[in-house]
Scaffold this active site. Structure first.
Site, PDB file in Angstrom:
ATOM      1  N   SER A   1      16.346   7.957  59.084  1.00 55.33           N
ATOM      2  CA  SER A   1      15.991   9.296  59.572  1.00 55.33           C
ATOM      3  C   SER A   1      14.580   9.685  59.129  1.00 55.33           C
ATOM      4  O   SER A   1      14.162   9.369  58.024  1.00 55.33           O
ATOM      5  CB  SER A   1      16.979  10.332  59.029  1.00 55.33           C
ATOM      6  OG  SER A   1      18.302   9.895  59.191  1.00 55.33           O
ATOM      7  N   ASN A   2      13.893  10.407  59.982  1.00 57.55           N
ATOM      8  CA  ASN A   2      12.521  10.829  59.688  1.00 57.55           C
ATOM      9  C   ASN A   2      12.425  12.301  59.287  1.00 57.55           C
ATOM     10  O   ASN A   2      13.301  13.079  59.648  1.00 57.55           O
ATOM     11  CB  ASN A   2      11.655  10.593  60.941  1.00 57.55           C
ATOM     12  CG  ASN A   2      11.151   9.161  60.994  1.00 57.55           C
ATOM     13  OD1 ASN A   2      10.663   8.647  59.999  1.00 57.55           O
ATOM     14  ND2 ASN A   2      11.295   8.539  62.152  1.00 57.55           N
TER      15      ASN A   2
ATOM     16  N   HIS B   1       5.444   6.064  56.155  1.00 59.30           N
ATOM     17  CA  HIS B   1       5.773   5.824  57.569  1.00 59.30           C
ATOM     18  C   HIS B   1       5.177   6.953  58.407  1.00 59.30           C
ATOM     19  O   HIS B   1       5.859   7.693  59.076  1.00 59.30           O
ATOM     20  CB  HIS B   1       7.301   5.818  57.706  1.00 59.30           C
ATOM     21  CG  HIS B   1       7.799   5.308  59.031  1.00 59.30           C
ATOM     22  ND1 HIS B   1       7.287   4.211  59.663  1.00 59.30           N
ATOM     23  CD2 HIS B   1       8.795   5.760  59.834  1.00 59.30           C
ATOM     24  CE1 HIS B   1       7.949   4.010  60.793  1.00 59.30           C
ATOM     25  NE2 HIS B   1       8.857   4.941  60.927  1.00 59.30           N
TER      26      HIS B   1
HETATM   27  N1  APR Z   1      25.847  14.513  60.324  1.00 62.99           N
HETATM   28  C1  APR Z   1      25.961  13.349  61.012  1.00 62.99           C
HETATM   29  N2  APR Z   1      25.327  13.113  62.157  1.00 62.99           N
HETATM   30  C2  APR Z   1      24.524  14.071  62.630  1.00 62.99           C
HETATM   31  C3  APR Z   1      24.331  15.293  61.964  1.00 62.99           C
HETATM   32  C4  APR Z   1      25.048  15.507  60.759  1.00 62.99           C
HETATM   33  N3  APR Z   1      24.930  16.632  60.061  1.00 62.99           N
HETATM   34  N4  APR Z   1      23.474  16.047  62.689  1.00 62.99           N
HETATM   35  C5  APR Z   1      23.135  15.309  63.760  1.00 62.99           C
HETATM   36  N5  APR Z   1      23.765  14.121  63.736  1.00 62.99           N
HETATM   37  C6  APR Z   1      23.751  13.044  64.711  1.00 62.99           C
HETATM   38  C7  APR Z   1      23.588  13.547  66.151  1.00 62.99           C
HETATM   39  O1  APR Z   1      24.831  14.047  66.634  1.00 62.99           O
HETATM   40  C8  APR Z   1      23.118  12.307  66.871  1.00 62.99           C
HETATM   41  O2  APR Z   1      24.179  11.596  67.485  1.00 62.99           O
HETATM   42  O3  APR Z   1      22.622  12.198  64.545  1.00 62.99           O
HETATM   43  C9  APR Z   1      22.483  11.458  65.764  1.00 62.99           C
HETATM   44  C10 APR Z   1      21.006  11.183  65.980  1.00 62.99           C
HETATM   45  O4  APR Z   1      20.896  10.438  67.146  1.00 62.99           O
HETATM   46  P1  APR Z   1      19.704  10.617  68.166  1.00 62.99           P
HETATM   47  O5  APR Z   1      19.452  12.057  68.410  1.00 62.99           O
HETATM   48  O6  APR Z   1      19.976   9.745  69.335  1.00 62.99           O
HETATM   49  O7  APR Z   1      18.428  10.069  67.352  1.00 62.99           O
HETATM   50  P2  APR Z   1      18.003   8.535  67.065  1.00 62.99           P
HETATM   51  O8  APR Z   1      17.071   8.089  68.111  1.00 62.99           O
HETATM   52  O9  APR Z   1      19.207   7.724  66.777  1.00 62.99           O
HETATM   53  O10 APR Z   1      17.135   8.747  65.751  1.00 62.99           O
HETATM   54  C11 APR Z   1      17.734   9.189  64.554  1.00 62.99           C
HETATM   55  O11 APR Z   1      16.068   8.155  63.170  1.00 62.99           O
HETATM   56  O12 APR Z   1      14.038   7.127  63.668  1.00 62.99           O
HETATM   57  C12 APR Z   1      14.673   8.305  63.242  1.00 62.99           C
HETATM   58  O13 APR Z   1      13.170  10.035  63.960  1.00 62.99           O
HETATM   59  C13 APR Z   1      14.440   9.447  64.177  1.00 62.99           C
HETATM   60  O14 APR Z   1      15.238  11.159  62.705  1.00 62.99           O
HETATM   61  C14 APR Z   1      15.575  10.364  63.837  1.00 62.99           C
HETATM   62  C15 APR Z   1      16.692   9.398  63.472  1.00 62.99           C
END
Ligand code: APR
Length: 317
Positions: free
Chosen positions: A120-121, A176
């Site tokens: 996560s970022n 990063h």
């Molecule tokens: N607990 C668990 N999961 C959560 C929570 C939480 N409190 N809040 C949000 N999520 C879930 C969302 O429901 C979503 O399915 O995190 C997931 C994130 O997925 P995407 O929005 O598709 O993002 P993604 O492209 O997977 O990137 C995730 O990685 O590279 C980094 O910058 C990017 O911060 C981002 C992370």
């Protein structure tokens, strides 16, 4: 031998690809956690139904309950918002800190013995926060940044030279963010410095430098380049692959030397912060941090990156 258990926190774009790659490579049984009801269950069912075609024998479980991650050998965290076009990774700090606080609490409670990889970022700040809340020892928690940044740099070099990516070795240090440090002097093709190959290709040093400068700039902005194209999210295939290289090295005790965002205790002149540097990853987690000499120019770039990381991390307090 019992199968390993891999918990993926966040079942979005990266989480889904991670689950599929874990299955295809039979790295271990997968638990995919998300707060969106049905999302992780649906993705796991979908992937599991491909097992007879792909021939993997692992189980996949989608869940919204933290107790299901209990006893995980590895936890990979992707929970959090991705960037939108025009955003920098640090713009995500407020919203993703709140999410990371919840996630880390779940890990602390149910999987504090795991090896944790944070994706996560903004990465450097999120891995710091995750460690603070979980209390996981520094050798058991890393951030994924450098494997991907280095892979992007290596890909651009291979494309420029028209050669196989397999023969390119390139490394990126630091945070990063836009100040990451692709190390030109240490990038090579089977041991041959990339700059020499560029100079031979173009017949002059100035043009070679111009081409390399452009590749360094593209590497620094590579995440943003994908965001600008996708418009609705950020890179997900490559971050998933990059983090699994780290996980595989730990699960199989490969002792690969990979750039990882690790906690530094004086190495490279940095104390008390997580930063991307080469590390040996094996069964013992972060088994060793590899230090090496930087010249004045490289050190100055690293110092700039460290300052940016410190600014971001210190803003968490
Ligand atoms: N607990 C668990 N999961 C959560 C929570 C939480 N409190 N809040 C949000 N999520 C879930 C969302 O429901 C979503 O399915 O995190 C997931 C994130 O997925 P995407 O929005 O598709 O993002 P993604 O492209 O997977 O990137 C995730 O990685 O590279 C980094 O910058 C990017 O911060 C981002 C992370």
């Amino acid at each position: 031998m019992a199968r390993k258990k891999i918990a993926l926190i966040g079942g979005g774009q990266i989480g889904g690809v991670l689950a599929q790659l874990c299955a295809l490579r039979e790295l271990g049984d997968v638990v995919l956690f998300d707060i969106v009801e049905g999302l992780p269950q649906g993705k796991c069912l979908d992937i599991a139904e491909a097992a007879p075609v792909d021939g993997f024998d692992i189980s996949l479980k989608g869940t919204g309950k933290y107790e299901d991650i209990a006893g995980a050998d590895v936890v990979i965290v992707t929970a959090g918002l991705p960037r939108k076009p025009g955003m920098s990774r640090s713009d995500l700090i407020e919203v993703n800190s709140k999410i990371m606080t919840q996630v880390a609490e779940g890990i602390r409670q149910y999987a504090s013995g795991a090896f944790v990889v944070v994706i996560s970022n903004p990465l450097d700040a999120m891995v710091t926060l995750c460690q603070k809340i979980t209390g996981i020892p520094y050798n058991r928690i890393v951030g994924q940044s450098g494997v991907l940044d280095s892979a992007r740099f290596a890909a651009f070099i291979a494309w420029e030279l028209g050669i196989s990516v397999r023969d390119v070795s390139a490394i990126t240090l630091g945070g990063h963010g836009d100040d990451m440090v692709p190390l030109v002097r240490y990038s090579c093709v089977n041991g041959i410095p990339v700059m020499e190959l560029l100079e031979r290709k173009y017949g002059n040093a100035a043009k070679a430098k111009e081409v390399m400068d452009a590749m360094v700039k593209r590497t620094r902005g590579a995440g943003g380049e994908v965001v600008a194209l996708l418009k609705t999210g950020s890179a997900f295939y490559s971050p998933a692959s990059a983090s699994l290289a780290m996980v595989e090295s730990v699960l199989k005790d490969q002792k690969r030397v990979l750039p990882a965002c690790v906690h530094l205790d004086g190495e490279f002149g940095v104390k008390g912060y997580f930063l991307g540097v080469p590390a040996v990853l094996g069964a013992g987690g972060v088994e060793k941090i590899i230090e090496f000499r930087l010249n004045a120019e490289e050190q100055a770039m690293l110092d700039k990156s460290v300052a940016a990381v410190k600014g971001l991390v210190d803003s968490l307090q």
